[in-house]
Scaffold this motif. Structure first.
Motif, PDB file in Angstrom:
ATOM      1  N   GLU A 140       0.833  -1.208   0.000  1.00 17.24           N
ATOM      2  CA  GLU A 140       0.000   0.000   0.000  1.00 17.24           C
ATOM      3  C   GLU A 140       0.867   1.257   0.000  1.00 17.24           C
ATOM      4  O   GLU A 140       2.002   1.268   0.488  1.00 17.24           O
ATOM      5  CB  GLU A 140      -0.917   0.002   1.231  1.00 17.24           C
ATOM      6  N   ASP A 141       0.301   2.314  -0.552  1.00 19.41           N
ATOM      7  CA  ASP A 141       0.932   3.634  -0.561  1.00 19.41           C
ATOM      8  C   ASP A 141       2.260   3.667  -1.317  1.00 19.41           C
ATOM      9  O   ASP A 141       3.144   4.452  -1.002  1.00 19.41           O
ATOM     10  CB  ASP A 141       1.140   4.143   0.877  1.00 19.41           C
ATOM     11  N   ARG A 142       2.405   2.800  -2.306  1.00 14.74           N
ATOM     12  CA  ARG A 142       3.591   2.850  -3.160  1.00 14.74           C
ATOM     13  C   ARG A 142       3.219   3.280  -4.576  1.00 14.74           C
ATOM     14  O   ARG A 142       4.004   3.128  -5.507  1.00 14.74           O
ATOM     15  CB  ARG A 142       4.284   1.481  -3.192  1.00 14.74           C
ATOM     16  N   GLY A 143       2.009   3.765  -4.759  1.00 11.81           N
ATOM     17  CA  GLY A 143       1.607   4.304  -6.048  1.00 11.81           C
ATOM     18  C   GLY A 143       1.148   3.294  -7.074  1.00 11.81           C
ATOM     19  O   GLY A 143       0.992   3.638  -8.254  1.00 11.81           O
ATOM     20  N   VAL A 144       0.917   2.038  -6.658  1.00 12.45           N
ATOM     21  CA  VAL A 144       0.489   0.996  -7.589  1.00 12.45           C
ATOM     22  C   VAL A 144      -0.739   0.298  -7.025  1.00 12.45           C
ATOM     23  O   VAL A 144      -0.774  -0.056  -5.844  1.00 12.45           O
ATOM     24  CB  VAL A 144       1.614  -0.038  -7.830  1.00 12.45           C
ATOM     25  N   GLN A 145      -1.747   0.107  -7.863  1.00 12.80           N
ATOM     26  CA  GLN A 145      -2.963  -0.579  -7.464  1.00 12.80           C
ATOM     27  C   GLN A 145      -2.901  -2.040  -7.911  1.00 12.80           C
ATOM     28  O   GLN A 145      -2.108  -2.419  -8.772  1.00 12.80           O
ATOM     29  CB  GLN A 145      -4.184   0.109  -8.081  1.00 12.80           C
ATOM     30  N   VAL A 146      -3.769  -2.860  -7.328  1.00 16.13           N
ATOM     31  CA  VAL A 146      -3.789  -4.286  -7.650  1.00 16.13           C
ATOM     32  C   VAL A 146      -3.988  -4.536  -9.146  1.00 16.13           C
ATOM     33  O   VAL A 146      -3.297  -5.390  -9.727  1.00 16.13           O
ATOM     34  CB  VAL A 146      -4.848  -5.020  -6.806  1.00 16.13           C
ATOM     35  N   PRO A 147      -4.910  -3.825  -9.837  1.00 12.18           N
ATOM     36  CA  PRO A 147      -5.038  -4.057 -11.285  1.00 12.18           C
ATOM     37  C   PRO A 147      -3.745  -3.782 -12.052  1.00 12.18           C
ATOM     38  O   PRO A 147      -3.443  -4.474 -13.027  1.00 12.18           O
ATOM     39  CB  PRO A 147      -6.162  -3.097 -11.699  1.00 12.18           C
ATOM     40  N   ASP A 148      -2.985  -2.763 -11.621  1.00 10.95           N
ATOM     41  CA  ASP A 148      -1.697  -2.490 -12.257  1.00 10.95           C
ATOM     42  C   ASP A 148      -0.745  -3.670 -12.062  1.00 10.95           C
ATOM     43  O   ASP A 148      -0.030  -4.077 -12.991  1.00 10.95           O
ATOM     44  CB  ASP A 148      -1.059  -1.221 -11.678  1.00 10.95           C
ATOM     45  N   ALA A 149      -0.715  -4.203 -10.842  1.00  9.70           N
ATOM     46  CA  ALA A 149       0.159  -5.340 -10.553  1.00  9.70           C
ATOM     47  C   ALA A 149      -0.266  -6.573 -11.349  1.00  9.70           C
ATOM     48  O   ALA A 149       0.581  -7.335 -11.833  1.00  9.70           O
ATOM     49  CB  ALA A 149       0.143  -5.641  -9.056  1.00  9.70           C
ATOM     50  N   GLN A 150      -1.568  -6.772 -11.507  1.00 11.57           N
ATOM     51  CA  GLN A 150      -2.044  -7.906 -12.297  1.00 11.57           C
ATOM     52  C   GLN A 150      -1.598  -7.780 -13.753  1.00 11.57           C
ATOM     53  O   GLN A 150      -1.241  -8.777 -14.391  1.00 11.57           O
ATOM     54  CB  GLN A 150      -3.573  -7.994 -12.202  1.00 11.57           C
ATOM     55  N   TRP A 151      -1.613  -6.564 -14.282  1.00  4.38           N
ATOM     56  CA  TRP A 151      -1.142  -6.337 -15.645  1.00  4.38           C
ATOM     57  C   TRP A 151       0.344  -6.675 -15.742  1.00  4.38           C
ATOM     58  O   TRP A 151       0.790  -7.307 -16.701  1.00  4.38           O
ATOM     59  CB  TRP A 151      -1.393  -4.881 -16.033  1.00  4.38           C
ATOM     60  N   LEU A 152       1.130  -6.261 -14.742  1.00  2.00           N
ATOM     61  CA  LEU A 152       2.559  -6.559 -14.748  1.00  2.00           C
ATOM     62  C   LEU A 152       2.818  -8.061 -14.705  1.00  2.00           C
ATOM     63  O   LEU A 152       3.739  -8.569 -15.345  1.00  2.00           O
ATOM     64  CB  LEU A 152       3.243  -5.863 -13.566  1.00  2.00           C
ATOM     65  N   VAL A 153       2.000  -8.791 -13.924  1.00  2.00           N
ATOM     66  CA  VAL A 153       2.147 -10.245 -13.855  1.00  2.00           C
ATOM     67  C   VAL A 153       1.888 -10.869 -15.218  1.00  2.00           C
ATOM     68  O   VAL A 153       2.615 -11.767 -15.658  1.00  2.00           O
ATOM     69  CB  VAL A 153       1.197 -10.836 -12.796  1.00  2.00           C
ATOM     70  N   MET A 154       0.860 -10.397 -15.911  1.00  2.00           N
ATOM     71  CA  MET A 154       0.548 -10.919 -17.238  1.00  2.00           C
ATOM     72  C   MET A 154       1.684 -10.628 -18.218  1.00  2.00           C
ATOM     73  O   MET A 154       2.094 -11.504 -18.997  1.00  2.00           O
ATOM     74  CB  MET A 154      -0.763 -10.325 -17.753  1.00  2.00           C
ATOM     75  N   CYS A 155       2.212  -9.400 -18.164  1.00  2.00           N
ATOM     76  CA  CYS A 155       3.327  -9.049 -19.042  1.00  2.00           C
ATOM     77  C   CYS A 155       4.558  -9.887 -18.709  1.00  2.00           C
ATOM     78  O   CYS A 155       5.284 -10.324 -19.615  1.00  2.00           O
ATOM     79  CB  CYS A 155       3.660  -7.563 -18.899  1.00  2.00           C
ATOM     80  N   LEU A 156       4.799 -10.112 -17.432  1.00  2.00           N
ATOM     81  CA  LEU A 156       5.932 -10.932 -17.015  1.00  2.00           C
ATOM     82  C   LEU A 156       5.841 -12.322 -17.629  1.00  2.00           C
ATOM     83  O   LEU A 156       6.817 -12.843 -18.186  1.00  2.00           O
ATOM     84  CB  LEU A 156       5.961 -11.032 -15.486  1.00  2.00           C
ATOM     85  N   GLN A 157       4.662 -12.933 -17.542  1.00  2.00           N
ATOM     86  CA  GLN A 157       4.480 -14.271 -18.093  1.00  2.00           C
ATOM     87  C   GLN A 157       4.690 -14.278 -19.598  1.00  2.00           C
ATOM     88  O   GLN A 157       5.333 -15.186 -20.151  1.00  2.00           O
ATOM     89  CB  GLN A 157       3.082 -14.781 -17.743  1.00  2.00           C
ATOM     90  N   ARG A 158       4.176 -13.268 -20.277  1.00  2.48           N
ATOM     91  CA  ARG A 158       4.294 -13.221 -21.728  1.00  2.48           C
ATOM     92  C   ARG A 158       5.753 -13.033 -22.178  1.00  2.48           C
ATOM     93  O   ARG A 158       6.248 -13.762 -23.035  1.00  2.48           O
ATOM     94  CB  ARG A 158       3.444 -12.073 -22.285  1.00  2.48           C
ATOM     95  N   PHE A 159       6.441 -12.046 -21.591  1.00  2.03           N
ATOM     96  CA  PHE A 159       7.786 -11.749 -22.053  1.00  2.03           C
ATOM     97  C   PHE A 159       8.799 -12.814 -21.641  1.00  2.03           C
ATOM     98  O   PHE A 159       9.841 -12.949 -22.287  1.00  2.03           O
ATOM     99  CB  PHE A 159       8.227 -10.367 -21.548  1.00  2.03           C
TER     100      PHE A 159
END
Length: 331
Positions: free
Chosen positions: A266-285
């Motif tokens: 919390e309070d690091r400027g990132v929301q859960v949906p943003d993190a979920q997008w990063l997880v998806m990108c991580l898996q793809r790349f």
């Protein structure tokens, strides 16, 4: 590693903001600067002083070179130097527990023998898996689940229990990854432990995030740390991650799956949906979705692989524009 990437980063910095805005005016309006801090002369002197010892230790532990060794121990170094920035994976939730009672039971006190029999008492059976956090602060899977009971469950039920375990934690992430898929990702991660990924913000452009893979042999886990690129530029190895993903391989052989859990701070400027997008990108790349989508999917997978390799080698062919284009195709 940072010095190797200087040509690419200079190339990224020289990209025309006007051309990016024109090509993405219907997509993402702007792209944040992605230049990294250069390694300081003082740190290079220290590295040169201990290069032989570090190279020997890297060979002993099966790493390709010193950079690979540093990547593997980056989490431990950060923990020791910046205790306040350590992010511990989410704790075990409170009751109720799932019906299968997979949560690890508390350790029973050693009973005091009151028998007068001369027979040799049966010694307590040692637990082969540590239940305390390792030096890196990572909790072993045995402190989260009762591994013998988990191993006895079908994968479908194990998946349901793992998701239920995280259901009460709004800032948590979880997944059950096929062991073969994670093996492919880990193989690439060993070679390319660092990368950058964008998070689209339609009204503000795309924010860049820096990721780093680390490994912890004590807990048989691999962790990915995500940090805003601006934070990494400002603080380097002291930068506080906003999201951690820990992959446990304890059940990979018996059940064919790797359990992943993550925490968005919390309070690091990132929301859960943003993190979920990063997880998806991580898996793809990192090859987690290779082979999906037929011939076109294979072509896209090869392009993502090239970007990953170019970034790792500091190749000038890597560009933010191509990275954004590939990320957009996943939306």
């Amino acid at each position: 590693m940072a010095a190797v990437r200087v040509p690419v980063l200079r190339h990224l910095a020289s990209c025309s903001t006007r051309s990016l805005r024109a090509s993405y005016q219907q997509r993402w309006a702007a792209v944040h600067d992605v230049r990294f801090l250069a390694t300081t002369p003082h740190r290079r002197n220290i590295l040169e002083k201990y290069r032989d010892k570090l190279a020997r230790k890297a060979r002993e532990e099966g790493h390709q070179d010193i950079d690979s060794l540093k990547a593997a121990y980056a989490d431990a170094i950060t923990t020791l130097r910046k205790q306040a920035d350590v992010v511990i994976p989410p704790p075990t939730p409170l009751e109720p527990q799932p019906p299968s009672s997979l949560s690890s039971p508390p350790a029973s006190p050693t009973p005091t023998s009151t028998s007068t029999s001369t027979s040799t008492p049966t010694p307590a059976r040692p637990n082969p898996v540590p239940k305390q956090s390792s030096d890196t602060g990572i909790k072993p899977l045995a402190s989260i689940l009762d591994l013998p009971k988990a191993s006895a469950l079908p994968v479908k039920e194990l998946t349901a229990v793992w998701r239920l375990h995280h259901a009460t934690q709004p800032n948590s992430l979880c997944a059950v990854v096929p062991a073969a898929t994670f093996s492919a990702m880990a193989s690439l991660a060993r070679t390319h432990p660092q990368f950058v990924l964008p998070v689209p913000h339609p009204e503000q452009g795309a924010e860049m995030h820096f990721l780093q893979w680390t490994w912890d042999a004590a807990t048989r886990s691999a962790t990915v740390l995500f940090t805003q690129l601006a934070e990494y530029k400002a603080r380097g190895e002291y930068a506080a991650p906003h999201t951690t993903l820990t992959h446990y391989t304890d059940l990979a052989e018996d059940k064919g799956v790797v359990l992943m859990q993550g925490l968005v701070v919390e309070d690091r400027g990132v929301q859960v949906p943003d993190a979920q997008w990063l997880v998806m990108c991580l898996q793809r790349f990192y090859g987690g979705w290779d082979g999906v989508g037929g011939a076109l999917g294979k072509e896209r997978a090869e392009e993502r692989r090239r970007l990953l390799e170019w970034f790792g080698k500091g190749d000038a062919r890597f560009s933010v524009e191509r990275l954004l284009e590939e990320a957009e195709k996943m939306g």
